[in-house]
Design an enzyme around this catalytic site. Sequence first.
Site, PDB file in Angstrom:
ATOM      1  N   HIS A   1       0.860  -1.197   0.000  1.00 37.06           N
ATOM      2  CA  HIS A   1       0.000   0.000   0.000  1.00 37.06           C
ATOM      3  C   HIS A   1       0.890   1.239   0.000  1.00 37.06           C
ATOM      4  O   HIS A   1       1.934   1.262   0.639  1.00 37.06           O
ATOM      5  CB  HIS A   1      -0.894   0.021   1.249  1.00 37.06           C
ATOM      6  CG  HIS A   1      -2.072   0.919   1.095  1.00 37.06           C
ATOM      7  ND1 HIS A   1      -1.996   2.271   1.302  1.00 37.06           N
ATOM      8  CD2 HIS A   1      -3.336   0.666   0.713  1.00 37.06           C
ATOM      9  CE1 HIS A   1      -3.183   2.814   1.073  1.00 37.06           C
ATOM     10  NE2 HIS A   1      -4.018   1.860   0.704  1.00 37.06           N
TER      11      HIS A   1
ATOM     12  N   ASP B   1      -7.923  -5.262  -0.110  1.00 38.13           N
ATOM     13  CA  ASP B   1      -8.395  -6.146  -1.184  1.00 38.13           C
ATOM     14  C   ASP B   1      -8.037  -7.606  -0.977  1.00 38.13           C
ATOM     15  O   ASP B   1      -8.492  -8.470  -1.737  1.00 38.13           O
ATOM     16  CB  ASP B   1      -7.820  -5.670  -2.525  1.00 38.13           C
ATOM     17  CG  ASP B   1      -8.407  -4.319  -2.910  1.00 38.13           C
ATOM     18  OD1 ASP B   1      -7.625  -3.392  -3.201  1.00 38.13           O
ATOM     19  OD2 ASP B   1      -9.639  -4.176  -2.869  1.00 38.13           O
TER      20      ASP B   1
HETATM   21  C1  SDX Z   1      -6.232   0.006  -3.008  1.00 41.17           C
HETATM   22  O1  SDX Z   1      -4.383   4.474  -2.100  1.00 41.17           O
HETATM   23  C2  SDX Z   1      -5.339   3.882  -1.510  1.00 41.17           C
HETATM   24  O2  SDX Z   1      -5.741   4.280  -0.423  1.00 41.17           O
HETATM   25  C3  SDX Z   1      -5.957   2.692  -2.248  1.00 41.17           C
HETATM   26  C4  SDX Z   1      -6.974   1.884  -1.477  1.00 41.17           C
HETATM   27  C5  SDX Z   1      -8.249   2.654  -1.221  1.00 41.17           C
HETATM   28  O3  SDX Z   1      -8.952   2.323  -0.255  1.00 41.17           O
HETATM   29  O4  SDX Z   1      -8.594   3.553  -2.068  1.00 41.17           O
HETATM   30  O5  SDX Z   1      -6.420   1.461  -0.239  1.00 41.17           O
HETATM   31  C6  SDX Z   1      -7.375   0.644  -2.286  1.00 41.17           C
HETATM   32  O6  SDX Z   1      -5.993   0.334  -4.151  1.00 41.17           O
HETATM   33  C7  SDX Z   1      -5.360  -0.983  -2.260  1.00 41.17           C
HETATM   34  C8  SDX Z   1      -4.148  -1.494  -3.123  1.00 41.17           C
HETATM   35  C9  SDX Z   1      -4.646  -2.602  -4.056  1.00 41.17           C
HETATM   36  N1  SDX Z   1      -3.582  -2.980  -5.008  1.00 41.17           N
HETATM   37  C10 SDX Z   1      -2.909  -4.148  -4.914  1.00 41.17           C
HETATM   38  O7  SDX Z   1      -3.070  -4.967  -4.009  1.00 41.17           O
HETATM   39  C11 SDX Z   1      -1.938  -4.395  -6.077  1.00 41.17           C
HETATM   40  C12 SDX Z   1      -0.623  -4.922  -5.523  1.00 41.17           C
HETATM   41  N2  SDX Z   1       0.033  -3.848  -4.782  1.00 41.17           N
HETATM   42  C13 SDX Z   1       1.011  -3.060  -5.458  1.00 41.17           C
HETATM   43  O8  SDX Z   1       0.985  -2.984  -6.836  1.00 41.17           O
HETATM   44  C14 SDX Z   1       1.473  -1.831  -4.706  1.00 41.17           C
HETATM   45  O9  SDX Z   1       1.770  -2.232  -3.435  1.00 41.17           O
HETATM   46  C15 SDX Z   1       0.561  -0.607  -4.657  1.00 41.17           C
HETATM   47  C16 SDX Z   1       0.122  -0.196  -6.013  1.00 41.17           C
HETATM   48  C17 SDX Z   1      -0.630  -0.871  -3.805  1.00 41.17           C
HETATM   49  C18 SDX Z   1       1.376   0.528  -4.009  1.00 41.17           C
HETATM   50  O10 SDX Z   1       2.387   0.826  -4.885  1.00 41.17           O
HETATM   51  P1  SDX Z   1       3.537   1.898  -4.546  1.00 41.17           P
HETATM   52  O11 SDX Z   1       3.253   2.618  -3.286  1.00 41.17           O
HETATM   53  O12 SDX Z   1       3.754   2.709  -5.789  1.00 41.17           O
HETATM   54  O13 SDX Z   1       4.756   0.995  -4.235  1.00 41.17           O
HETATM   55  P2  SDX Z   1       5.811   0.533  -5.316  1.00 41.17           P
HETATM   56  O14 SDX Z   1       5.125  -0.069  -6.503  1.00 41.17           O
HETATM   57  O15 SDX Z   1       6.774   1.655  -5.535  1.00 41.17           O
HETATM   58  O16 SDX Z   1       6.539  -0.664  -4.515  1.00 41.17           O
HETATM   59  C19 SDX Z   1       7.586  -0.425  -3.579  1.00 41.17           C
HETATM   60  C20 SDX Z   1       8.429  -1.708  -3.590  1.00 41.17           C
HETATM   61  C21 SDX Z   1       8.886  -2.097  -4.993  1.00 41.17           C
HETATM   62  O17 SDX Z   1      10.052  -2.885  -4.849  1.00 41.17           O
HETATM   63  P3  SDX Z   1      11.519  -2.143  -4.922  1.00 41.17           P
HETATM   64  O18 SDX Z   1      11.508  -1.339  -6.237  1.00 41.17           O
HETATM   65  O19 SDX Z   1      11.590  -1.255  -3.712  1.00 41.17           O
HETATM   66  O20 SDX Z   1      12.515  -3.271  -4.936  1.00 41.17           O
HETATM   67  O21 SDX Z   1       7.609  -2.811  -3.118  1.00 41.17           O
HETATM   68  C22 SDX Z   1       7.438  -3.745  -4.195  1.00 41.17           C
HETATM   69  C23 SDX Z   1       7.777  -3.024  -5.477  1.00 41.17           C
HETATM   70  O22 SDX Z   1       8.249  -3.930  -6.465  1.00 41.17           O
HETATM   71  N3  SDX Z   1       6.020  -4.149  -4.159  1.00 41.17           N
HETATM   72  C24 SDX Z   1       5.578  -5.395  -4.347  1.00 41.17           C
HETATM   73  C25 SDX Z   1       4.181  -5.332  -4.167  1.00 41.17           C
HETATM   74  N4  SDX Z   1       3.821  -4.073  -3.888  1.00 41.17           N
HETATM   75  C26 SDX Z   1       4.962  -3.345  -3.885  1.00 41.17           C
HETATM   76  N5  SDX Z   1       6.236  -6.550  -4.646  1.00 41.17           N
HETATM   77  C27 SDX Z   1       5.460  -7.655  -4.768  1.00 41.17           C
HETATM   78  N6  SDX Z   1       4.112  -7.672  -4.599  1.00 41.17           N
HETATM   79  C28 SDX Z   1       3.448  -6.546  -4.310  1.00 41.17           C
HETATM   80  N7  SDX Z   1       2.132  -6.559  -4.146  1.00 41.17           N
END
Ligand code: SDX
Length: 430
Positions: free
Chosen positions: A307, A364
Amino acid sequence: MEKKAKLIIGEDTYEFPIIEGSEGEKAIDFRKLRQATSHISFDPGFGNTGSCTSAITFINGEKGILRYRGIAIEELAEKATFVETAYLAIYGRLPLKQELADFSLNFTKHSMIHEDMKNLFKGYPAAAHPMGTLSAMVCALSSYYPELLKPEPTPEEIDTIAIELISKVRTLSAFSYKKSIGEPFVYPLHGLRYVANFLHMMFASPNSNYKIDEDIVKALETLLILHVDHEQNCSTSSVRLVGSSQANLFASASAGICALWGPLHGGANQKVIEMLQMIIDDGGNLDKYVAKAKDKESGFRLMGFGHRVYKNFDPRARIIKAKADIILNKLGIHDPLLDIAIKLEKVALSDDYFVERKLYPNVDFYSGIIYRAIGIPSKMFPVMFSIGRMPGWIAQWKEMIESKELKIGRPRQIYTGDNLREYVPIDKRK
Ligand code: SDX
């Protein structure tokens, strides 16, 4: 004494005010940055950028705190109804008994859509994703209320649009579902409360009634409450940005549904179930999928994990996980996806990659387990998110429209393209 931030660029020092919120959050007020320094701030994804001040939702991501208008999400999930929480989000306080009764009665009165809208559904293929149908239908509602499309609606007009959207989003969602399974639309019934009426429209049919199970109503009520608002997330920011051009609330809410559809946002709840099913179909080898999620080349992520704001357990995920256990036991359902989800959470949270990046289950991760137990198909999960989030989008849009500082949203950029060059006539191009 006003606190200030100092910015030194070359030989010059600039000062900018620091603003502080009611929960101690601090921001550097950069509204005069470009004018003073000819520099802009650069923050793709807006992870460090506040777009507004807001009094609706407070999140402390480090501590896993979520409050609507100051009331803890745990209390609202346990004690409130969805209609009551919608009122709280939009009007800033819990409703008095008569106010709640009137609000609820309005949803009953306005639950039918114009009969002509049924023709719009006719044009959609059964395989259409219900989020595509819903976003179009919510925007199409504007065609039936031309008197509510003024650039500066009165408070009474905003109240009316809120009732229409919160009430009809159920009907449009249920009709999208019926269209996808080739069943006739089931009209809302007077005498049924908000959630029960939605379940009736979803699962009754001309040849069979749907028996309302209060345990299912309560479970769905809780899920909708947990989704009402979440400060400036992607879809809410979309609603605000569209509304900042003085586009009407129907169009702004439709933009919110489109943004929510994305698998990184509200579409994640559908992707979680598909991921869990894929892991089961592939023999349940959790280590394999955790390793894949850690491998950047794989392009695979653990859906439902991570998140932008929560660097601790999403408090909503905790509540949903507990509710999933209860509702499945009450319904006598054993869902292998819940078993694999609990195991996956354990494996991931014992792995440094997830622990270091503070990737915990989010809202989710478990919600689909409950939707499945109720009989809602996974394509409808983002639609359920839209129903829950509708009051939050309305509250945020209303707060923006009523704010004295309303300005059209228009971010800047840093240009990295070609420098000035001549037009080359077609017969001279190489
Ligand atoms: C919702 O914003 C809100 O409030 C949203 C929400 C709401 O109520 O409106 O809470 C609802 O959208 C919840 C999120 C649902 N999405 C997912 O579950 C999809 C999977 N999650 C990710 O794609 C990600 O965690 C996000 C999109 C939720 C957040 O992305 P960020 O903050 O841009 O983080 P990032 O992509 O920059 O990741 C940081 C690091 C990266 O690795 P490094 O580059 O540091 O090595 O964490 C890793 C990412 O690769 N990472 C994951 C991951 N999520 C982040 N690695 C594996 N699996 C994951 N799910």
